[in-house]
Design an enzyme around this catalytic site. Sequence first.
Site, short mmCIF file in Angstrom:
data_model
loop_
_atom_site.label_atom_id
_atom_site.label_comp_id
_atom_site.label_asym_id
_atom_site.label_seq_id
_atom_site.Cartn_x
_atom_site.Cartn_y
_atom_site.Cartn_z
N GLY A 51 0.82 -1.21 0.00
CA GLY A 51 0.00 0.00 0.00
C GLY A 51 0.85 1.25 0.00
O GLY A 51 2.02 1.23 0.38
N GLY A 54 -0.89 8.93 1.80
CA GLY A 54 -0.36 10.23 2.17
C GLY A 54 0.56 10.20 3.37
O GLY A 54 1.40 11.08 3.53
N GLY A 56 2.57 7.54 4.15
CA GLY A 56 3.76 6.72 3.92
C GLY A 56 3.43 5.41 3.24
O GLY A 56 2.27 5.11 2.95
N VAL A 58 3.42 1.16 2.88
CA VAL A 58 3.11 0.03 3.76
C VAL A 58 3.69 -1.24 3.16
O VAL A 58 3.57 -1.48 1.95
CB VAL A 58 1.59 -0.13 3.96
CG1 VAL A 58 1.29 -1.21 4.99
CG2 VAL A 58 0.96 1.19 4.38
N LYS A 72 4.07 0.29 8.35
CA LYS A 72 3.92 1.59 7.70
C LYS A 72 5.12 2.46 8.02
O LYS A 72 5.39 2.77 9.19
CB LYS A 72 2.64 2.27 8.14
CG LYS A 72 2.43 3.64 7.48
CD LYS A 72 1.14 4.31 7.95
CE LYS A 72 -0.07 3.69 7.29
NZ LYS A 72 -0.21 4.02 5.85
N ASP A 184 -8.97 11.86 6.96
CA ASP A 184 -8.75 11.25 5.64
C ASP A 184 -9.56 9.97 5.49
O ASP A 184 -9.03 8.91 5.16
CB ASP A 184 -7.25 10.96 5.44
CG ASP A 184 -6.90 10.73 3.96
OD1 ASP A 184 -7.71 11.13 3.09
OD2 ASP A 184 -5.83 10.17 3.68
#
Length: 341
Positions: A51, A54, A56, A58, A72, A184
């Site tokens: 992943g 925004g 960072g 993963v 992460k 978010d």
Amino acid sequence: MAFFWAFLKKYIKYRNMAQTLGLELLPAGGPKRFTLAEIKAATKGFLDPIGRGGFGDVYKGELSDKRVVAVKCLKNVAGGDAEFWAEVTIIARMHHLNLVRLWGFCAEKGQRILVYEYVPNGSLDKFLFRSSRATDQSETGEAAAATDQKPMLDWGVRYRIALGVARAIAYLHEECLEWVLHCDIKPENILLGDDFCPKISDFGLAKLRKKEDMVSMSRIRGTRGYMAPEWVKTDQITPKADVYSFGMVLLEIVSGVRNFEMQGSRIESEDWYFPGWAFDKAFKEMKIHFKLVDRMVKTAMWCLQDRPELRPSMGKVAKMLEGTVEIMEPRKPTIFYLGDE
């Protein structure tokens, strides 16, 4: 004497480190502090990315006790080790069925890393939205499309996902000792377990951002398409901004389409607004006959009101979805924030 002196130096070094990080006060059952070497070993040198967002990147990893984790690597994190540890402690104390569990952290050599439980089914967007790549490309035919498609979610599963997410956000807003704004909320930050139990990720991370990433006209927290109108109008952001974002996600759960992808409409593209289109479909064309879906759409419409004070709290949103409170007829949402007029 030499052995004793070496031992004393190491003791002082680690005592000072513990004082700096606040590890002396490590609560029982709190997050574990991993070394960077342990993180690299768990992720095999960060070889398996799963992943990117925004906050960072993963990576998938496996700890020495065989637990599978999502690692992460944060970017643009403010403060020193003590501040980071303090915020991580707050995040780790948030326990809810519909929140991703934080198991540990790493603060070493300028790195800021969080270790979460691994949620196997990935993010909600992969199940909601049909891949444009699978539908637009035809060079490899059915095989490529099949690998890119996820099974469609039935109405029961969609409802359970929506209700679980609403309850988790209500927990962050109203039940934590220190209330938390997510800032978010979007399908990419809603992960699905084996039984499609939703789990919100990235909660609490907005407070870790550097000052230059704080609210301003040029640097707004969140993702375009899911941000409340007041982000542009004022820097006085309240939990109602998360309510708006949830409303947008709730409409996407019902419709299965992205809020910024224009659907069949005679309105000019620059004037097209997803909640307005959904309102017309639901209430003017009377396309909805299923009571459960009708309740979800009405709840979304209240969440998407342009004025924050007109939106319900997330606790009430959860009750609206449960059907335990009456839902009044909503007015059509507009994209314009009217301020204090």
